[in-house]
Design an enzyme around this catalytic site. Structure first.
Site, PDB file in Angstrom:
ATOM      1  N   ASP A 109       4.890   2.969   5.458  1.00 18.78           N
ATOM      2  CA  ASP A 109       3.948   2.824   4.345  1.00 18.78           C
ATOM      3  C   ASP A 109       2.667   3.584   4.699  1.00 18.78           C
ATOM      4  O   ASP A 109       1.910   3.172   5.568  1.00 18.78           O
ATOM      5  CB  ASP A 109       3.653   1.330   4.149  1.00 18.78           C
ATOM      6  N   SER A 142       1.214  -5.218  -1.955  1.00 16.19           N
ATOM      7  CA  SER A 142       0.280  -4.227  -2.470  1.00 16.19           C
ATOM      8  C   SER A 142      -0.921  -4.918  -3.122  1.00 16.19           C
ATOM      9  O   SER A 142      -1.540  -5.753  -2.479  1.00 16.19           O
ATOM     10  CB  SER A 142       1.024  -3.315  -3.458  1.00 16.19           C
ATOM     11  N   HIS A 187       5.921   2.440   1.116  1.00 14.18           N
ATOM     12  CA  HIS A 187       5.184   1.321   0.533  1.00 14.18           C
ATOM     13  C   HIS A 187       6.075   0.447  -0.355  1.00 14.18           C
ATOM     14  O   HIS A 187       5.911  -0.759  -0.433  1.00 14.18           O
ATOM     15  CB  HIS A 187       4.008   1.882  -0.278  1.00 14.18           C
TER      16      HIS A 187
END
Lengths: 377, 198
Positions: A315, A149, A348
Site C-alpha cells: 500500500d 482507508s 491499498h
C-alpha cells in the site's frame, strides 16, 4: 444503470450539528444499513465506516445499485465478521451521496440541491453525526469500530472523540494524517471534476448536466493509487485489448487502459461528483497530529480501547510506516495494541479483496475481543 | 508447558506489566495473563505467529525487536521477557540494555553453550554441536551469537547489570546458580534463566 433510492433506510436528527468549518447544520439525515441482530445485552454491535467511494451497503445486495455490498468478502453469515453473531452497522458519511445529508440532497432553505452551498465537512463531522445513529439504535458501547482507508481514519477519530463508546477499534490501511502525496492525488481528482464543463460550477444537478468525464478521470487516478505496481503488472502486464498489435492510435490498446476506463465510467453512474469533492477534502483536512500539537499519543490518552492496527505491504497510499506511527503513539501511552502488516501484492485495495491472512487477523481479533467484552459487562 | 517456561513464569509478579519480546504464538503470554493476571504485550517477527497471538486476544505487534524496541518509552513495563532468543540478534548487547531501559526487570533465558554435552560434541566430533537445545546445524541455525552462562555473567558485569536471580535447568531439574558454583553450573546446565535489573 438504474438506481433505486426508494428503499434507503434513514433517520432524521433534529439536533443542530456544529461543524469544524464553523457553520451549523440544523438537522441532518443519516442513511444506514444494519446486518445481523442486536443481542439482548447489546454488546455485539460493530460499527463499520466506509471509505471514499463506499456506502452503507456493506454486504448482501446494495438496494440502490442492485450489486453486491462493497465488503461482502469480509462481512456476512459465516464470514470473518460473522453476522450470525454480530450486529453490523454502517452509515453513509455526511457529505456522501447515498441518502445522508450531502451536496446532492435538497437544501431546505432553498428547495434546491445544496451543490457547493453545502458546508465543507471533516472526518470529525462525519463521526460526530454517526454517534447519533448509535444513540438511536440504543447502543451505549460497540464491540468494535472499524474501517479501511477513510473508514480507518473515522475509526481513529471515533476513538479520540468517544473513547467510552467502543471496546475495540480496528483502523485498517490508513494514517493519522493525510500526506502530501495523498492530498496531491485528491487534488488531481478534484481538478479533473472541476475542469469538466458539465460540472457547471457545481450546479450540474440544477442545470441537468452530469460531469461524467471529470468524475471518471478522478476515479481512474484514484484506482491507480489503490493498486500496487506489481499488482497492476501481474494483472495486466502489457496485454493488448482483443487485438494482436498496437493500432497506432489513442484508443484503448492496452487492457489496463480499458480496465481503468471501465472503472471510471461505471463509477459515474452511482456517485455524485460534488460528493467526491467534499469527501476528498474531508480526508485532506484529517490531521490528528496537528490537533494534538504534533504528539499523536495525546489523541488517544484517555482511552482504554483495544486496538488492532492492520496495514498492507504494497500500500503506497497509506504505507505501513504510517500505521507504525499510530502503533508507536499507542505504545507510548501503554494502550493495548496489536499490529499486523499483511504481505500482499494487492496494494491499498487489499482490504477489499480476498486476502486470507487479513481475514484471519480480523476474525481472530474480533472473536477474542468479543469474549473479553462479554466478560467485562 | 516446558519446565523452563514454568520457571520463568514463577519469576513474574502478579498484576505486573509484561513485554514478551519474541512471543511466538503467545502461549507464554496467555499463560501469564490467565495465571498471573498480567497486563501483557508482545512483539513477534513472524506474521503467522502474530495472527495466532492476536486470535488469543493478546496485544501483539508484528515487528523486529532489534529495530522496534527503541519506540517503547523508558520503564513502561515491570518485566521484559527474552525467551531463548538473545543469541539470535545482530547486537545482543544493545538489545539487553534496551530491555532494561524499557522494563524495570528483564528475564532472559539462554541455551548454554558451556553445557558439557555441547563441549563434548565439539571436542570429539570436531563439528558444531547439535543437541536437544541446539537442534540446528551451523548453516541453518538462527543463532548468531552463542554464549555460555559464564559469558552472560561477564557481559552483565561489563554493563553494570545486576543479576537478581539465576537458575539452571538441566535434565528436567532446576537449581540456583551462584558465584561459588558458576563454573560447575556452566558445565552442567542446558539452559540458564536470569532475572536481571539495572
Amino acid at each position: 444503470m438504474n438506481l433505486n433510492f426508494k428503499n434507503i433506510k434513514k433517520i432524521r436528527i433534529e439536533k443542530p450539528l456544529k461543524l469544524d468549518c464553523g457553520s451549523t447544520l440544523n438537522g441532518f439525515d443519516i442513511a444506514y444499513e444494519t446486518y445481523g441482530k442486536l443481542n439482548e445485552s447489546k454488546n455485539n454491535a460493530i460499527l463499520v465506516f466506509h471509505a471514499l467511494s463506499g456506502d452503507q451497503f456493506v454486504t448482501e445486495t446494495n438496494t440502490v445499485t442492485n450489486k453486491e455490498g462493497w465488503w461482502n468478502m469480509a462481512v456476512g453469515k459465516n464470514k470473518s465478521i460473522d453476522t450470525n453473531k454480530y450486529f453490523v452497522i454502517c452509515a453513509n458519511v455526511l457529505g456522501g451521496c447515498m441518502g445522508s445529508t450531502g451536496p446532492k440532497e435538497i437544501d431546505p432553505s432553498t428547495g434546491k440541491p445544496y451543490g457547493l452551498n453545502f458546508p465543507v465537512v471533516t472526518i470529525k463531522d462525519m463521526v460526530s453525526a454517526q454517534i447519533h445513529l448509535l444513540d438511536f439504535l440504543g447502543i451505549k458501547k460497540t464491540l468494535a469500530v472499524l474501517g479501511g482507508s477513510m473508514g480507518g481514519m473515522q475509526a481513529l477519530q471515533f476513538c479520540t472523540l468517544f473513547p467510552d463508546r467502543t471496546f475495540a477499534a480496528i483502523p485498517i490501511a490508513c494514517a493519522a494524517s493525510h500526506s502530501a502525496q495523498n492530498i496531491a492525488f485528491n487534488e488531481l481528482a478534484r481538478q479533473a471534476i472541476m475542469a469538466d464543463s458539465e460540472w457547471d460550477n457545481g450546479n450540474y444537478l440544477i442545470s441537468g448536466k452530469i460531469p461524467r468525464k471529470g468524475l471518471a478521470i478522478a476515479r481512474m487516478a484514484g484506482h491507480i493509487s489503490y493498486l500496487s505496481e506489481q499488482g497492476l503488472q501481474n494483472k495486466f502486464g502489457r496485454k493488448l485489448q482483443e487485438q494482436t498489435d498496437v493500432k497506432f492510435s489513442f484508443d484503448a490498446d492496452f487492457e489496463v487502459e480499458s480496465y481503468l476506463k471501465y472503472q471510471g465510467y461505471s463509477f459515474v453512474d452511482r456517485f455524485d461528483a460534488n460528493s467526491y469533492l467534499y469527501i476528498t477534502r474531508a480526508m485532506d483536512y484529517f490531521d490528528l497530529y496537528k490537533k494534538n500539537d504534533g504528539n499523536l499519543s495525546k489523541a488517544f490518552r484517555d482511552s482504554k480501547i483495544k486496538y488492532c492496527i492492520i496495514s498492507f505491504s504494497t500500500d503506497w497510499l497509506y504505507p505501513t510506516a504510517e500505521s507504525k506511527k499510530i502503533v508507536i503513539a499507542l505504545n507510548a501511552i501503554g494502550a493495548e495494541v496489536s499490529f499486523v502488516e499483511i504481505i500482499t501484492n494487492n496494494g491499498h485495495d487489499s482490504f477489499l479483496v480476498n486476502e486470507p491472512a487479513f481475514f484471519n487477523t480480523l476474525k481472530g481479533f474480533i472473536d477474542s475481543t468479543y469474549e473479553e467484552f462479554k466478560n467485562e459487562a | 508447558m516446558k519446565l523452563e517456561d514454568d520457571v520463568l513464569a514463577g519469576l513474574i509478579d502478579i498484576n505486573s506489566r509484561v513485554l514478551d519480546v519474541g512471543c511466538g504464538d503467545g502461549s507464554l503470554l496467555l499463560h501469564l495473563k490467565k495465571n498471573k493476571r498480567v497486563d501483557g504485550r508482545g512483539i513477534e517477527i513472524d506474521q503467522k505467529r502474530v495472527q495466532e497471538s492476536v486470535a488469543k486476544g493478546l496485544a501483539v505487534i508484528e515487528g523486529d525487536a532489534e529495530k522496534d524496541l527503541i519506540n517503547y518509552p523508558d520503564s513502561s513495563f515491570d518485566f521484559a521477557i527474552l525467551n531463548q532468543s538473545l543469541q539470535q540478534f545482530y547486537d545482543p548487547r544493545v538489545v539487553l540494555n534496551e530491555l532494561l531501559r524499557i522494563a524495570k526487570n528483564a528475564i532472559v533465558t539462554i541455551p548454554n553453550f558451556g553445557y558439557w554435552k555441547v563441549r563434548i560434541n565439539l571436542l570429539f566430533q570436531g563439528t558444531m554441536p547439535v543437541t536437544k537445545t541446539l537442534p540446528n546445524t551451523w548453516y541453518n541455525t538462527p543463532n548468531l551469537h552463542m554464549c555460555t552462562i559464564k559469558d552472560f555473567y561477564n557481559l552483565c558485569k561489563l554493563d553494570n547489570i545486576k543479576i537478581i536471580k539465576s537458575i539452571s535447568v538441566s535434565g528436567g531439574k532446576i537449581s540456583n546458580i551462584q558465584k561459588g558454583n558458576l563454573e560447575i553450573k556452566n558445565l552442567l546446565s542446558e539452559i540458564g534463566i536470569f532475572l536481571i535489573t539495572k
